[in-house]
Motif scaffolding. Sequence first.
Motif, PDB file in Angstrom:
ATOM      1  N   THR A 293       0.773  -1.260   0.082  1.00  0.00           N
ATOM      2  CA  THR A 293      -0.055  -0.054  -0.160  1.00  0.00           C
ATOM      3  C   THR A 293       0.714   1.226   0.104  1.00  0.00           C
ATOM      4  O   THR A 293       2.075   1.342   0.425  1.00  0.00           O
ATOM      5  CB  THR A 293      -0.799   0.108   1.388  1.00  0.00           C
ATOM      6  N   VAL A 294       0.417   2.327  -0.460  1.00  0.00           N
ATOM      7  CA  VAL A 294       0.822   3.636  -0.247  1.00  0.00           C
ATOM      8  C   VAL A 294      -0.143   4.501  -0.080  1.00  0.00           C
ATOM      9  O   VAL A 294      -1.331   4.498  -0.581  1.00  0.00           O
ATOM     10  CB  VAL A 294       1.716   3.883  -1.526  1.00  0.00           C
ATOM     11  N   ARG A 295       0.374   5.625   0.706  1.00  0.00           N
ATOM     12  CA  ARG A 295      -0.796   6.814   1.223  1.00  0.00           C
ATOM     13  C   ARG A 295       0.231   8.027   1.250  1.00  0.00           C
ATOM     14  O   ARG A 295       1.484   8.076   1.888  1.00  0.00           O
ATOM     15  CB  ARG A 295      -1.572   6.235   2.552  1.00  0.00           C
ATOM     16  N   GLU A 296      -0.466   9.062   0.609  1.00  0.00           N
ATOM     17  CA  GLU A 296       0.229  10.304   0.598  1.00  0.00           C
ATOM     18  C   GLU A 296      -1.001  11.412   0.896  1.00  0.00           C
ATOM     19  O   GLU A 296      -2.009  11.134   0.196  1.00  0.00           O
ATOM     20  CB  GLU A 296       0.880  10.775  -0.773  1.00  0.00           C
ATOM     21  N   ARG A 297      -0.809  12.447   1.486  1.00  0.00           N
ATOM     22  CA  ARG A 297      -1.682  13.478   1.498  1.00  0.00           C
ATOM     23  C   ARG A 297      -0.776  14.799   1.641  1.00  0.00           C
ATOM     24  O   ARG A 297       0.250  15.000   2.124  1.00  0.00           O
ATOM     25  CB  ARG A 297      -2.130  13.403   3.335  1.00  0.00           C
ATOM     26  N   LEU A 298      -1.251  15.507   0.565  1.00  0.00           N
ATOM     27  CA  LEU A 298      -0.219  16.484   0.131  1.00  0.00           C
ATOM     28  C   LEU A 298      -1.143  17.965   0.102  1.00  0.00           C
ATOM     29  O   LEU A 298      -2.559  17.759  -0.146  1.00  0.00           O
ATOM     30  CB  LEU A 298       0.302  16.321  -1.484  1.00  0.00           C
ATOM     31  N   THR A 299      -0.675  19.028  -0.120  1.00  0.00           N
ATOM     32  CA  THR A 299      -0.959  20.212  -0.507  1.00  0.00           C
ATOM     33  C   THR A 299      -1.483  20.119  -1.859  1.00  0.00           C
ATOM     34  O   THR A 299      -0.532  19.578  -2.494  1.00  0.00           O
ATOM     35  CB  THR A 299      -0.210  21.423  -0.070  1.00  0.00           C
ATOM     36  N   ALA A 300      -2.774  20.562  -2.081  1.00  0.00           N
ATOM     37  CA  ALA A 300      -3.239  20.643  -3.473  1.00  0.00           C
ATOM     38  C   ALA A 300      -2.717  21.766  -4.293  1.00  0.00           C
ATOM     39  O   ALA A 300      -3.372  22.577  -4.129  1.00  0.00           O
ATOM     40  CB  ALA A 300      -4.781  20.524  -3.732  1.00  0.00           C
ATOM     41  N   ASP A 301      -1.700  21.648  -4.436  1.00  0.00           N
ATOM     42  CA  ASP A 301      -0.921  22.846  -5.550  1.00  0.00           C
ATOM     43  C   ASP A 301      -0.055  22.407  -6.665  1.00  0.00           C
ATOM     44  O   ASP A 301      -0.342  21.197  -6.971  1.00  0.00           O
ATOM     45  CB  ASP A 301       0.182  23.546  -4.477  1.00  0.00           C
ATOM     46  N   ALA A 302       0.309  23.283  -7.530  1.00  0.00           N
ATOM     47  CA  ALA A 302       0.973  23.053  -8.679  1.00  0.00           C
ATOM     48  C   ALA A 302       2.104  21.839  -8.744  1.00  0.00           C
ATOM     49  O   ALA A 302       2.534  21.058  -9.719  1.00  0.00           O
ATOM     50  CB  ALA A 302       1.772  24.084  -9.217  1.00  0.00           C
ATOM     51  N   VAL A 303       2.866  21.729  -7.532  1.00  0.00           N
ATOM     52  CA  VAL A 303       4.038  20.684  -7.486  1.00  0.00           C
ATOM     53  C   VAL A 303       3.318  19.270  -6.924  1.00  0.00           C
ATOM     54  O   VAL A 303       4.072  18.297  -6.934  1.00  0.00           O
ATOM     55  CB  VAL A 303       5.107  21.019  -6.543  1.00  0.00           C
ATOM     56  N   ALA A 304       2.004  19.244  -6.456  1.00  0.00           N
ATOM     57  CA  ALA A 304       1.448  17.968  -5.968  1.00  0.00           C
ATOM     58  C   ALA A 304       1.586  16.756  -7.249  1.00  0.00           C
ATOM     59  O   ALA A 304       2.078  15.729  -6.760  1.00  0.00           O
ATOM     60  CB  ALA A 304       0.028  18.029  -5.478  1.00  0.00           C
TER      61      ALA A 304
END
Length: 145
Positions: A4-15
Amino acid sequence: MSKTVRERLTADAVAPSIVRRAFRDWLCELKWPEEEAEDLLLAVSEAVSNVTDHAYPPGRAGEVLIEAECIPGNDGQRRVVVKVADDGTWRPPPAWHENRRRGLPLMRACTSAMDVRGGSAGTEVTMTSRPVAAALVAERNEFSN
């Protein structure tokens, strides 16, 4: 090997680029076939891009959650199921997007199944890869960049 993989990121241009890198590494770890991996990378990147472009109004920060799991089947094949979710609101695309609108068809073409569920609490896209024979997965030693 993590299934499994889980990522939580800021929704911006680099995401999208952060997700592509992490997802590519994960698929490499799974020894996923190159052509199928490229399709999944494109679909996931497009889903994350859609969040950054459409989920949040200008001036409102938001997040994108990406969860993926490799699921072995009873038939000797594997599939990857990926969920891309946000807690934004569905917004119509701006007028300058009139000739774009190819993201959802692109994601459908790169996967065997795709489901989009949206509501007041956000949107979730679930994509399932095409099946990959377990023997094929085991034979692959490298994922080329």
